[in-house]
Design an enzyme around this catalytic site. Structure first.
Site, PDB file in Angstrom:
ATOM      1  N   ASP A   1       8.193  -2.070  15.631  1.00 34.13           N
ATOM      2  CA  ASP A   1       7.684  -0.811  16.199  1.00 34.13           C
ATOM      3  C   ASP A   1       6.325  -1.039  16.847  1.00 34.13           C
ATOM      4  O   ASP A   1       5.750  -0.128  17.432  1.00 34.13           O
ATOM      5  CB  ASP A   1       7.571   0.259  15.099  1.00 34.13           C
ATOM      6  CG  ASP A   1       7.182   1.626  15.659  1.00 34.13           C
ATOM      7  OD1 ASP A   1       7.725   1.986  16.729  1.00 34.13           O
ATOM      8  OD2 ASP A   1       6.341   2.324  15.060  1.00 34.13           O
TER       9      ASP A   1
ATOM     10  N   HIS B   1       6.141   1.997  19.272  1.00 32.89           N
ATOM     11  CA  HIS B   1       5.111   2.473  18.336  1.00 32.89           C
ATOM     12  C   HIS B   1       5.273   3.976  18.046  1.00 32.89           C
ATOM     13  O   HIS B   1       4.398   4.786  18.371  1.00 32.89           O
ATOM     14  CB  HIS B   1       3.698   2.174  18.863  1.00 32.89           C
ATOM     15  CG  HIS B   1       2.668   2.136  17.767  1.00 32.89           C
ATOM     16  ND1 HIS B   1       1.536   1.349  17.822  1.00 32.89           N
ATOM     17  CD2 HIS B   1       2.589   2.797  16.583  1.00 32.89           C
ATOM     18  CE1 HIS B   1       0.815   1.534  16.726  1.00 32.89           C
ATOM     19  NE2 HIS B   1       1.442   2.420  15.960  1.00 32.89           N
TER      20      HIS B   1
ATOM     21  N   ARG C   1       1.113  -3.561  12.638  1.00 29.72           N
ATOM     22  CA  ARG C   1       0.380  -3.841  13.867  1.00 29.72           C
ATOM     23  C   ARG C   1       0.944  -5.110  14.495  1.00 29.72           C
ATOM     24  O   ARG C   1       1.237  -6.100  13.801  1.00 29.72           O
ATOM     25  CB  ARG C   1      -1.117  -4.057  13.585  1.00 29.72           C
ATOM     26  CG  ARG C   1      -1.907  -2.784  13.334  1.00 29.72           C
ATOM     27  CD  ARG C   1      -2.024  -1.904  14.584  1.00 29.72           C
ATOM     28  NE  ARG C   1      -2.811  -0.708  14.362  1.00 29.72           N
ATOM     29  CZ  ARG C   1      -2.330   0.483  13.972  1.00 29.72           C
ATOM     30  NH1 ARG C   1      -1.029   0.637  13.769  1.00 29.72           N
ATOM     31  NH2 ARG C   1      -3.136   1.511  13.820  1.00 29.72           N
TER      32      ARG C   1
ATOM     33  N   GLY D   1       0.860  -1.193   0.000  1.00 32.80           N
ATOM     34  CA  GLY D   1       0.000   0.000   0.000  1.00 32.80           C
ATOM     35  C   GLY D   1       0.889   1.233   0.000  1.00 32.80           C
ATOM     36  O   GLY D   1       2.065   1.173  -0.380  1.00 32.80           O
TER      37      GLY D   1
HETATM   38  C1  DGY Z   1      -1.614   4.703  12.798  1.00 29.48           C
HETATM   39  O1  DGY Z   1      -1.964   5.880  12.586  1.00 29.48           O
HETATM   40  O2  DGY Z   1      -2.351   3.757  12.565  1.00 29.48           O
HETATM   41  C2  DGY Z   1      -0.249   4.475  13.353  1.00 29.48           C
HETATM   42  O3  DGY Z   1      -0.057   3.192  13.773  1.00 29.48           O
HETATM   43  C3  DGY Z   1       0.082   5.442  14.468  1.00 29.48           C
HETATM   44  O4  DGY Z   1       0.253   6.671  13.945  1.00 29.48           O
END
Ligand code: DGY
Length: 329
Positions: A272, A296, A248, A157
């Site tokens: 992360d 994160h 994620r 993406g």
């Molecule tokens: C998101 O926006 O989904 C990121 O993981 C955090 O900014």
């Protein structure tokens, strides 16, 4: 006093100032921690709009607590796996997010993790700080480099493509990718090849996870997947193949990742995102010298966070005036 709006954190300064200029009945969680669920369920009662973060689970329980007047929910994130989208849509509540704006920041950090893991940054920093830094040695703390290597991108993406372009500059010579569907434009711009997931694992020296967390991608990186990764040959303890996850935590089966690291199935890992977040300091993953973990911070630049907060506010304002959301899910 206008609409009642709940904002679940203090947002970056410029967007916060703009928020305070609005003619809202503003309810805002002002502590430096995420809003506890019971407080959220209490404070959401009777609001017209909800400005939330990825730390808040948006489900039927919350929507029931809010009440039927709720017009719009806007999350200050591009990911929306914390939201039961079907439940929100079933109630005709408008739903917004923050695409595009965090692509560069997240891609930068993904590359940082890839470089950091493959160049043994965690061990290097520790050695410098704790006195283990001896004389320069021909093989000491040698990592591996990307020149002429193959990179597999899971989810080509916006962020996956941006990661690919950055990695090209570091010498990656071949890109393969997998995902739900082919991405002809991104594929052409990277000269990438769409391959089945197993093939991607077998061929890639560097695997980067850039896909969304869905029921299909949940735990897709399990022990079986790790076993299929290109065989590591440990020369001078060099991490020869690297896994990076900036998407994620739930996409990786974490207990299996621990086993895979114990069994030397992977050269080095950069994460992360984890499950849970925050990952407790006692977690086994921290004990691996070849596992680099960040808290994160993919989108954590002030520029990006200001933009994300502003877009979220734009979504709220549009939703409250019954207009289509500019950044709608
Ligand atoms: C998101 O926006 O989904 C990121 O993981 C955090 O900014």
């Amino acid at each position: 006093m206008g609409f009642k709006v709940l904002v679940t954190r203090i947002i970056p300064p410029k967007a916060q100032a703009r928020l305070l200029e609005q003619n809202f009945e503003l309810v805002q969680w002002d502590q430096d921690s995420s809003i506890p669920r019971n407080v959220l369920l209490e404070k959401v009662k009777g609001v017209d709009a909800l400005f939330c973060l990825l730390t808040e689970k948006i489900d039927d329980e919350l929507l029931d607590a809010a009440g039927p007047q709720l017009k719009v929910i806007a999350t200050m994130s591009v990911g929306y796996d914390h939201i039961d989208v079907a439940a929100v849509k079933a109630r005709n509540i408008k739903l917004g997010y923050t695409p595009d704006v965090l692509t560069d920041a997240t891609a930068d950090l993904t590359v940082l993790l890839a470089l950091g893991a493959s160049r043994r940054i965690k061990e290097s920093i520790r050695a410098a700080e704790n006195g283990a830094w001896g004389k320069w040695g021909p093989t000491w703390l040698c990592g591996s480099q990307f020149t002429h290597k193959t990179c597999g991108i899971v989810g080509l993406g916006r962020i996956g493509e941006a990661v690919g372009h950055r990695l090209k500059a570091f010498g990656i010579s071949r890109f393969v990718y997998s995902g739900r569907s082919k991405k002809p434009e991104a594929e052409a711009s990277l000269n990438a090849e769409f391959v089945p997931f197993d093939e991607l694992l077998q061929q890639s020296d560097l695997v980067v996870i850039c896909c969304a967390l869905t029921k299909d991608t949940q735990n897709m990186f399990n022990y079986e997947a790790f076993s299929k990764m290109k065989n590591t040959v440990l020369i001078y303890e060099t991490p020869l193949q690297v896994l990076v996850n900036s998407a994620r935590g739930g996409i990786v089966h974490q207990d299996d990742l621990v086993r895979a690291l114990e069994d030397d199935l992977i050269g080095a890992v950069g994460l992360d995102v984890t499950t849970p977040e925050p990952l407790p300091p006692s977690h086994k993953l921290y004990s691996f010298p070849n596992c680099l973990i960040l808290p994160h911070v993919g989108s954590a630049t002030m520029e990006t966070r200001e933009n994300m907060a502003n877009m979220t506010l734009e979504n709220i304002l549009a939703g409250l005036s019954d207009k289509p959301l500019p950044y709608s899910i």
